[in-house]
Design an enzyme around this catalytic site. Structure first.
Site, short mmCIF file in Angstrom:
data_model
loop_
_atom_site.label_atom_id
_atom_site.label_comp_id
_atom_site.label_asym_id
_atom_site.label_seq_id
_atom_site.Cartn_x
_atom_site.Cartn_y
_atom_site.Cartn_z
N PHE A 207 121.65 -56.24 -54.52
CA PHE A 207 121.77 -56.82 -55.00
C PHE A 207 122.50 -56.95 -56.50
O PHE A 207 122.10 -56.55 -57.07
CB PHE A 207 120.74 -57.98 -55.20
CG PHE A 207 120.73 -59.57 -55.08
CD1 PHE A 207 121.52 -60.25 -54.38
CD2 PHE A 207 120.92 -59.84 -56.44
CE1 PHE A 207 121.81 -61.86 -53.96
CE2 PHE A 207 121.45 -61.78 -56.55
CZ PHE A 207 121.89 -62.15 -55.46
N LYS B 71 131.11 -54.86 -49.86
CA LYS B 71 129.91 -54.11 -49.44
C LYS B 71 130.23 -53.53 -48.05
O LYS B 71 128.84 -53.96 -47.28
CB LYS B 71 128.24 -54.71 -49.18
CG LYS B 71 128.03 -55.32 -50.78
CD LYS B 71 126.28 -55.84 -50.44
CE LYS B 71 126.38 -56.40 -52.19
NZ LYS B 71 124.78 -57.12 -52.20
N ASP C 204 129.77 -59.31 -47.82
CA ASP C 204 128.55 -58.53 -47.62
C ASP C 204 128.74 -58.58 -46.13
O ASP C 204 128.77 -57.29 -45.80
CB ASP C 204 127.32 -59.28 -48.15
CG ASP C 204 125.76 -58.69 -48.24
OD1 ASP C 204 125.69 -57.84 -47.66
OD2 ASP C 204 124.97 -59.08 -48.57
P1 IMP Z 1 128.62 -62.75 -46.18
O1 IMP Z 1 128.07 -63.77 -45.95
O2 IMP Z 1 127.46 -61.98 -46.39
O3 IMP Z 1 129.43 -62.21 -46.44
O4 IMP Z 1 128.00 -63.29 -48.09
C1 IMP Z 1 128.91 -63.98 -48.55
C2 IMP Z 1 128.80 -64.48 -50.22
O5 IMP Z 1 126.76 -63.87 -50.28
C3 IMP Z 1 129.04 -64.32 -51.51
O6 IMP Z 1 129.90 -65.18 -51.19
C4 IMP Z 1 127.57 -64.51 -52.49
O7 IMP Z 1 127.57 -65.48 -52.83
C5 IMP Z 1 126.18 -63.97 -51.66
N1 IMP Z 1 126.49 -62.34 -51.56
C6 IMP Z 1 126.05 -61.04 -51.17
N2 IMP Z 1 126.09 -60.30 -51.36
C7 IMP Z 1 125.72 -61.18 -53.39
C8 IMP Z 1 125.07 -60.45 -54.47
O8 IMP Z 1 125.15 -58.98 -54.25
N3 IMP Z 1 125.16 -61.08 -55.36
C9 IMP Z 1 124.61 -62.63 -55.33
N4 IMP Z 1 125.47 -63.29 -54.33
C10 IMP Z 1 125.59 -62.18 -52.75
#
Ligand code: IMP
Ligand code: MG
Length: 180
Positions: free
Chosen positions: A157, A136, A108
Site C-alpha cells: 500500500f 500492481k 490494483d
Molecule cells: P482497483 O479497483 O482495485 O484497481 O483499485 C483502484 C483504486 O484503489 C485506485 O484508484 C485507488 O484509489 C485505490 N488504491 C489501490 N491501491 C492503492 C494504494 O496502494 N494506495 C492508495 N490507494 C490505492
C-alpha cells in the site's frame, strides 16, 4: 525509524519512489501519446480524486489538440439490494464516437476501471484507452489491456502524489510505502 518516514493516522510510510522517477515515467507516457494520439483529438477522462496530480503533470506535457474532463465514481446503495453500486458521475462532454483515454492513479484489482469501461461503452465511446501511473500486476484480475503504464509496483500500500490513506497523504510530492 528513519527521518524521512511519514506518519498518517496510525501508520508509518517510508520513502519509495522519488518525484524525479515519477516525472520520468510521466514523460515517457507523454512521449508515446504525443506520437500515437496526435491526430485523434482525444478526450482524457481523469478519475478523481487520486489521479489529479498525474493528470495535471501528464496533460501539460502533451502538445497536440486534446481535451480533459474529470469524473468521480460515486458509491450509493441500491434501493432494493444492499449491494453498493458505483456510478460514474460528471460526464458532461459528448463521448459518443470519441477517442477516450481514461487517466487513473493506480490500478490494483482492476475493478474500478472495469466499471468505468462498462459505463463508457454503454454511452457509446468509440475507442477507449487506459493510462495509469502505477500498476500492481500481482493483484490485477481484469481481462482488458492497459495501454499506458508508468511504473509497475508490488502489492504494498502506497501514498503520496495524489494517493491517499483515509483521505490523508495526497499532498506529498514523492510516493511512500507502508511500513508493516
Ligand atoms: P482497483 O479497483 O482495485 O484497481 O483499485 C483502484 C483504486 O484503489 C485506485 O484508484 C485507488 O484509489 C485505490 N488504491 C489501490 N491501491 C492503492 C494504494 O496502494 N494506495 C492508495 N490507494 C490505492
Ligand atoms: Mg483512484
Amino acid at each position: 525509524m528513519n527521518q524521512k518516514t511519514i506518519n498518517i493516522h496510525d501508520k508509518h510510510f517510508a520513502p519509495f519512489i522519488k518525484f524525479e522517477e515519477i516525472d520520468r515515467a510521466v514523460a515517457q507516457i507523454a512521449d508515446r501519446m504525443n506520437k500515437e494520439l496526435r491526430d485523434k483529438n482525444p478526450l482524457f477522462i481523469a478519475i478523481l480524486n487520486g489521479s489529479f496530480m498525474f493528470a495535471s503533470d501528464l496533460f501539460h506535457k502533451l502538445d497536440f489538440p486534446c481535451e480533459i474532463t474529470f469524473v468521480k465514481l460515486a458509491s450509493y446503495s441500491g434501493t432494493k439490494s444492499t449491494e453498493t453500486v458505483r456510478q460514474l458521475i460528471g460526464i458532461d462532454e459528448d463521448v459518443v464516437g470519441r477517442n477516450i483515454v481514461i487517466v487513473e492513479d493506480i490500478i490494483d484489482s482492476g475493478l474500478t476501471i472495469e466499471r468505468v469501461l462498462t459505463q463508457l461503452r454503454m454511452i457509446g465511446a468509440a475507442d477507449i484507452r487506459i493510462a495509469t501511473l502505477l500498476y500492481k500486476p500481482n493483484t490485477f484480475k481484469g481481462d482488458y489491456a492497459i495501454d499506458y503504464v508508468g511504473l509497475e509496483i508490488g502489492n504494498d500500500f502506497i501514498v503520496g502524489y495524489g494517493l491517499d490513506y483515509d483521505k490523508q497523504g495526497r499532498n506529498y510530492k514523492d510516493i511512500y510505502k507502508i511500513v508493516e
